[in-house]
Design a protein around this motif. Structure first.
Motif: not given
Length: 700
Positions: A103, A112, A114-116, A196, A407, A410-411, A413-414, A524
């Motif tokens: 991170r 990214d 903010a990756f999960g 992501g 999750r 939080e992201n 894109r997940n 997170e």
């Protein structure tokens, strides 16, 4: 005095190093060979305290462990020694530290921030989706299932070996699918990157790849003056290479471990990492062996030492018991597995009457199914027990539901988390969920606005509006953690009651999850913590797993590592179990099986029993046909080991002819072979067919 509680060997390890001409404290590479029960944790904690006392900035100490609990325990010990608070900001597992560094340096490596993070279950599910998309679920021949695919992928990543080699050595039945598996893994990586997210193995893989850039490796390595690694015998190729990239010259590196306890090759652990560590540097690393054992009595250590002395390669050490006295371990020969269960339970109860609580006793076995017959008999005789294993806490559907929503918030894109979250609502199936996700990826709007604009199925309209409102609350930057758990629980409660008959029981699990959430400062960190160091069961969160006053521990040897009990019963000590019949294909596998037996034996403090059945029945009902085979004595029990065991054969078991290299050696007790206090003694006469007197007596 800071090191007054240490013995000479521990003190040498804890104080290794010296000041340079500028007055700064430094140290060359150090290998601490910590035999079983020799105070490894205390030594490492004292070393941390010594470094801080010598003026090393705690923020420049990196402590790498294999569990979050281990890192916390060492930090607590160091705090007590120095009377300081918050001493180690960089203490944690390899994966947790990797996630944190990724991170920080995300912008430098195209990631990214903010990756999960996918847990194992989510990673397997995503692989299954990709597997289906590529048409591998409809091939006419047997294609590996999702869990096998994930295991292959993980072994390839962590071992650093080519896919062809991994398949040939570990998954030979999958070797014919090499090209298909390669395409599956490529698509899997693409899907993760598009969403992501990183999976558990990616945290090491990306960290390792970042360290391949010399400038970046030097920058990350310069953050730390000292790097300490616990349980180094359990590291894999990636972890060892990361450590060498952090400190190529070995300055400030301390690794602690025991090559004799390396038992995780199935996770790609490489025993060669600790065996070859000294030679990685010029001059070679200093080696300090901890040999005073504070756990076991000397007879147990003598038997275990004779076993591990057979190893082809090892760091030599001789363990000496700190406590005096002790009984010799016993090799107990019984007629079959039913007799084994009876003998073990009788011994357990006799120890209990001799003031050894059930929870200070453990039955260990090579594979989980080996305890099946014992569990039945324990239940029949009302002996409470706990077995390590079963459904893991984070694999429960209701827990995964809540975590998926968090999750996704939080992201956004997940897509894996979003796919599960959307299908929690009425009439929302895979097709609707996928259309919603496609709309999200194709629009610049934030997640709550997209959800509010998307047309849901008619039956889900009210739930959809409520879900959009929930997500608006969860993604709000000012939303406080863990207060976000309250609206999430309120939204999910009606779904929980509709989807599960035992909603009240499952709600208790969610209560525990919510209490754990309060231990983390941000959402997170909570999600990352659960993914990297998951609780194995609800009992890990709630405390003792039974309300009974006491309970016996049942455990595989792998799960027992790091534990200790006053009395240990190791069952099915025969060839086929020790070593396991599926782990004898190479010399390396046999060596690991030897170490596994060594780990099992060194869990015992006072009493150790190795139980070997003579017969193994081939049917679930042994009375129907009496179809059985004779078990061969474990090849690891050679004459040197047998000379350190007392041998008993209750109920005339020794009269049965044995198979294997040591046939007949289990017929009677050897010198000094009387049963230890509190243990059933061998009977010279055969039991009566029907003991009426005992039955009448038993009425009362």
């Amino acid at each position: 005095m800071l090191h007054g509680a240490l013995n000479v060997q521990q003190r040498a390890a804890a104080t290794h190093g010296e000041r340079d001409g500028a007055g700064r404290f430094g140290a060359g590479p150090l290998l601490v060979i910590a035999g079983a029960g020799t105070g490894k944790t205390a030594t490492l904690a004292y070393r941390v305290a010594h470094l801080v006392a010598q003026g090393v900035d705690p923020a420049r100490i990196l402590l790498l462990t294999f569990s979050r609990r281990a890192a916390q325990e060492m930090e607590r010990r160091a705090q007590r020694l120095l009377a300081q608070a918050a001493i180690l900001p960089w203490a944690g597992t390899f994966h947790a530290i990797g996630a944190r560094l990724l991170r920080i340096y995300a912008g430098r490596i195209g990631l990214d921030p903010a990756f999960g993070i996918l847990d194992r279950g989510d990673a397997a599910d995503l692989l299954d989706v990709v597997r289906h998309e590529l048409g591998f679920s409809s091939v006419r021949q047997r294609f590996p299932r999702k869990d096998t695919c994930l295991a292959i992928y993980s072994r390839r990543v962590n071992s650093g070996r080519p896919l062809e080699q991994v398949l040939q050595e570990t998954f030979p039945w999958c070797a014919g699918w090499r090209e298909e598996l390669a395409s599956l893994f490529r698509r899997y990586v693409e899907r993760k990157q598009a969403s992501g997210v990183l999976d558990y193995d990616d945290l090491l893989l990306w960290w390792h790849a970042a360290m391949a850039e010399p400038a970046l490796a030097a920058e990350i390595g310069a953050r730390f003056d000292h790097v300490l690694v616990d349980e180094y015998q359990d590291t894999n190729a990636l972890q060892a290479q990361i450590l060498l990239a952090l400190k190529p010259d070995g300055r400030g590196v301390t690794v602690v471990g025991d090559d004799a306890q390396s038992i995780y090759a199935f996770r790609a652990a490489e025993v060669g990492n600790i065996l070859d560590f000294p030679s990685k540097f010029d001059p070679p690393a200093r080696c300090v062996a901890l040999e005073i054992n504070y756990r076991s009595v000397q007879p147990v250590l003598d038997a275990a030492g004779a076993l591990i002395a057979q190893a082809v390669r090892r760091h030599p050490k001789a363990l000496h018991a700190h406590r005096a006295g002790g009984a010799r371990p016993q090799l107990v020969t019984v007629i079959d597995e039913r007799a084994q269960a009876d003998w073990v339970i009788d011994a357990v109860l006799r120890h209990r009457e001799a003031a050894v609580p059930l929870r200070r006793q453990a039955v260990l076995f090579r594979s989980a199914h080996h305890s099946a017959g014992l569990e039945i008999e324990l239940t029949r005789r009302n002996v409470p027990f706990v077995k390590h294993g079963g459904l893991k806490f984070l694999e429960a559907a209701h827990v995964k539901d809540l975590l998926a929503v968090l999750r996704w918030a939080e992201n956004p894109r997940n897509s894996i988390a979003g796919f599960r979250s959307l299908q929690l609502m009425t009439d929302v199936g895979p097709a609707t969920a996928q259309r919603c996700l496609d709309a999200l990826h194709g629009a610049p709007r934030r997640l709550p606005e997209m959800l509010a604009a998307f047309p849901p199925p008619a039956a889900a309209r009210e739930e959809w509006i409520a879900f959009a409102a929930l997500m608006r609350e969860l993604v709000e930057p000012s939303a406080r953690w863990p207060a976000q758990m309250e609206p999430l629980r309120r939204w999910y409660q009606p779904l929980l009651e509709r989807r599960h008959d035992d909603a009240a029981v499952r709600a208790a699990d969610l209560d525990m999850l919510q209490s754990v959430a309060a231990q983390f400062g941000t959402r997170e960190r909570f999600l990352t913590g659960l993914a990297l160091d998951p609780p194995q069961a609800g009992s890990d969160l709630a405390g003792d797993p039974l309300r009974d006053e006491d309970y016996l521990m049942l455990s595989t040897v792998h799960s027992a590592k790091g534990q200790e009990w006053d009395a240990v019963y190791l069952i099915n000590v025969s060839d086929g179990s020790f070593p396991n019949e599926y782990a004898t294909g190479t010399p390396e596998e046999i060596e690991e099986e030897r170490r596994l037996l060594y780990v099992a034996m060194t869990r015992a403090r006072d009493a150790l029993y190795l139980v070997e059945p003579q017969r193994y029945y081939l049917t679930a009902q042994p009375r129907r046909g009496d179809v059985h085979v004779y078990g061969a004595r474990s090849r690891f029990l050679d004459e040197a080991v047998l000379a350190r065991l007392d041998r008993i054969a209750p109920d005339g078991c020794g009269a049965v002819e044995r198979a294997g290299p040591a046939a007949g050696s289990g017929q009677a007790a050897g010198a000094g072979g009387q049963a230890a206090p509190g243990v059933p003694a061998p009977r010279a006469d055969s039991p009566l067919p029907v003991d009426v007197a005992a039955r009448v007596h038993g009425m009362w």
